[in-house]
Design a protein around this motif. Structure first.
Motif, PDB file in Angstrom:
ATOM      1  N   SER A  58       0.804  -1.223   0.000  1.00 20.04           N
ATOM      2  CA  SER A  58       0.000   0.000   0.000  1.00 20.04           C
ATOM      3  C   SER A  58       0.836   1.273   0.000  1.00 20.04           C
ATOM      4  O   SER A  58       0.325   2.349  -0.327  1.00 20.04           O
ATOM      5  CB  SER A  58      -0.933   0.023   1.215  1.00 20.04           C
ATOM      6  OG  SER A  58      -0.200   0.256   2.419  1.00 20.04           O
TER       7      SER A  58
ATOM      8  N   GLN B 117      -6.936  -5.227   8.042  1.00 22.24           N
ATOM      9  CA  GLN B 117      -7.495  -3.889   8.030  1.00 22.24           C
ATOM     10  C   GLN B 117      -6.669  -2.928   8.871  1.00 22.24           C
ATOM     11  O   GLN B 117      -6.501  -1.751   8.519  1.00 22.24           O
ATOM     12  CB  GLN B 117      -8.941  -3.904   8.538  1.00 22.24           C
ATOM     13  CG  GLN B 117      -9.631  -2.544   8.502  1.00 22.24           C
ATOM     14  CD  GLN B 117      -9.697  -1.954   7.110  1.00 22.24           C
ATOM     15  OE1 GLN B 117     -10.146  -2.627   6.176  1.00 22.24           O
ATOM     16  NE2 GLN B 117      -9.251  -0.714   6.942  1.00 22.24           N
TER      17      GLN B 117
ATOM     18  N   THR C  49      -3.845  -1.825   6.864  1.00 23.39           N
ATOM     19  CA  THR C  49      -4.341  -0.860   5.885  1.00 23.39           C
ATOM     20  C   THR C  49      -4.512   0.515   6.522  1.00 23.39           C
ATOM     21  O   THR C  49      -4.136   1.546   5.941  1.00 23.39           O
ATOM     22  CB  THR C  49      -5.685  -1.336   5.299  1.00 23.39           C
ATOM     23  OG1 THR C  49      -5.488  -2.581   4.623  1.00 23.39           O
ATOM     24  CG2 THR C  49      -6.248  -0.315   4.315  1.00 23.39           C
ATOM     25  N   ASP C  50      -5.071   0.545   7.741  1.00 24.43           N
ATOM     26  CA  ASP C  50      -5.240   1.814   8.454  1.00 24.43           C
ATOM     27  C   ASP C  50      -3.892   2.472   8.752  1.00 24.43           C
ATOM     28  O   ASP C  50      -3.754   3.706   8.671  1.00 24.43           O
ATOM     29  CB  ASP C  50      -6.003   1.592   9.758  1.00 24.43           C
ATOM     30  CG  ASP C  50      -7.449   1.172   9.541  1.00 24.43           C
ATOM     31  OD1 ASP C  50      -7.956   1.356   8.416  1.00 24.43           O
ATOM     32  OD2 ASP C  50      -8.057   0.645  10.486  1.00 24.43           O
TER      33      ASP C  50
ATOM     34  N   GLY D 158      -2.650   4.290   5.899  1.00 22.73           N
ATOM     35  CA  GLY D 158      -3.305   5.587   5.795  1.00 22.73           C
ATOM     36  C   GLY D 158      -2.674   6.628   6.690  1.00 22.73           C
ATOM     37  O   GLY D 158      -2.537   7.799   6.306  1.00 22.73           O
TER      38      GLY D 158
ATOM     39  N   ALA E 124       0.497   7.738   4.991  1.00 26.44           N
ATOM     40  CA  ALA E 124       0.190   8.593   3.839  1.00 26.44           C
ATOM     41  C   ALA E 124      -0.244   9.980   4.283  1.00 26.44           C
ATOM     42  O   ALA E 124       0.156  10.997   3.689  1.00 26.44           O
ATOM     43  CB  ALA E 124      -0.897   7.939   2.995  1.00 26.44           C
ATOM     44  N   ASN E 125      -1.055  10.056   5.336  1.00 25.74           N
ATOM     45  CA  ASN E 125      -1.548  11.350   5.799  1.00 25.74           C
ATOM     46  C   ASN E 125      -0.453  12.215   6.404  1.00 25.74           C
ATOM     47  O   ASN E 125      -0.536  13.447   6.375  1.00 25.74           O
ATOM     48  CB  ASN E 125      -2.654  11.154   6.840  1.00 25.74           C
ATOM     49  CG  ASN E 125      -3.935  10.643   6.239  1.00 25.74           C
ATOM     50  OD1 ASN E 125      -4.184  10.815   5.049  1.00 25.74           O
ATOM     51  ND2 ASN E 125      -4.749   9.991   7.049  1.00 25.74           N
TER      52      ASN E 125
END
Length: 244
Positions: free
Chosen positions: A70, A207, A210-211, A214, A217-218
């Motif tokens: 990811s 999950q 995956t979080d 994020g 990325a943020n």
């Protein structure tokens, strides 16, 4: 790209949510231009208890590969496994396919030395992290290690953002909250107030990874586009699109 240029990119990313900047950089003619937005070390528990329940280890490794896949271009990833001791399996900048192959080759066994894993990962940041980019350390553990707090505090004091995962019923939730980076509530229980700590079970570990992708990325300015025009040998000018 020189440290000065990289600093310029980061400064632009801080000032604009989405912007373009014209930059000029000097690079040798035979080298590619690579811009690093973040360095990420995955610190993964391979102790024997990770294999006590059917599917527990496989689900965790699948989640780790989800995170690797990811993370976008410009994010360097490395991998450390720990049990009785820790080993740097993949240094920062290893390709996604190589890291995923490493993860597929793992098997559980031995004890739980979380501090060793953190120390090895932090040393890799010291040795090979890019200039002035955020460092993220993702620590998954299913057990207890009373000596881990000093190692985690040292990493955080040196600018590393630790994101922890207390995985499975044997994980020490209080400990994993303690080693994570703020903001957090520090009440011994991982909940929504602990933005960098997670409780994971087999059903949701994918999950959770995956979080975490994020979160990275943020918190990271990534280079969306970098088009180069060679104006003369050794000099490159490029249009850079930055997004935070």
């Amino acid at each position: 790209v020189t440290p000065t240029t990289q600093h310029l990119l980061e400064a632009n990313a801080e000032n604009f949510s989405e912007s373009s900047a014209r930059i000029n950089v000097s690079v040798p003619e035979d080298q590619d231009v690579n811009i690093t937005a973040a360095d990420v070390m995955i610190v993964f528990d391979t102790s024997a208890s990770m294999g006590f329940q059917p599917g527990k280890f496989d689900n965790a490794t699948s989640g780790a590969k989800t995170l690797v896949d990811s993370l976008g271009p410009g994010i360097n990833v490395g991998f450390v496994q720990f049990s009785n001791f820790a080993a740097l399996e993949d240094p920062l900048g290893t390709s996604d396919s190589e890291i995923n192959a490493t993860i597929d080759s793992l098997s559980p066994g031995g004890g739980t030395s979380i501090d060793a894993g953190i120390n090895v990962a932090q040393q890799e940041f010291v040795d090979n992290a890019s200039f002035s980019t955020p460092n993220f350390m993702i620590v998954l553990a299913d057990g207890v290690d009373s000596g881990v707090r000093p190692a985690a505090n040292d990493s955080k004091d040196n600018g590393t953002q630790i994101i922890s995962i207390a995985y499975g019923s044997g994980a020490d939730e209080n400990l994993m909250e303690d080693i994570s980076s703020p903001p957090k509530l520090d009440d011994g229980i991982i909940n929504e107030s602990d933005e960098n700590a997670f409780v994971g079970a087999q059903a949701d570990i994918d999950q959770i990874f995956t979080d975490i992708g994020g979160i990275i990325a943020n918190d990271t300015a990534t280079v969306q586009d970098f088009e180069l025009d060679y104006e003369q040998p050794g000099n490159v000018s490029g249009e850079v699109s930055l997004e935070t």
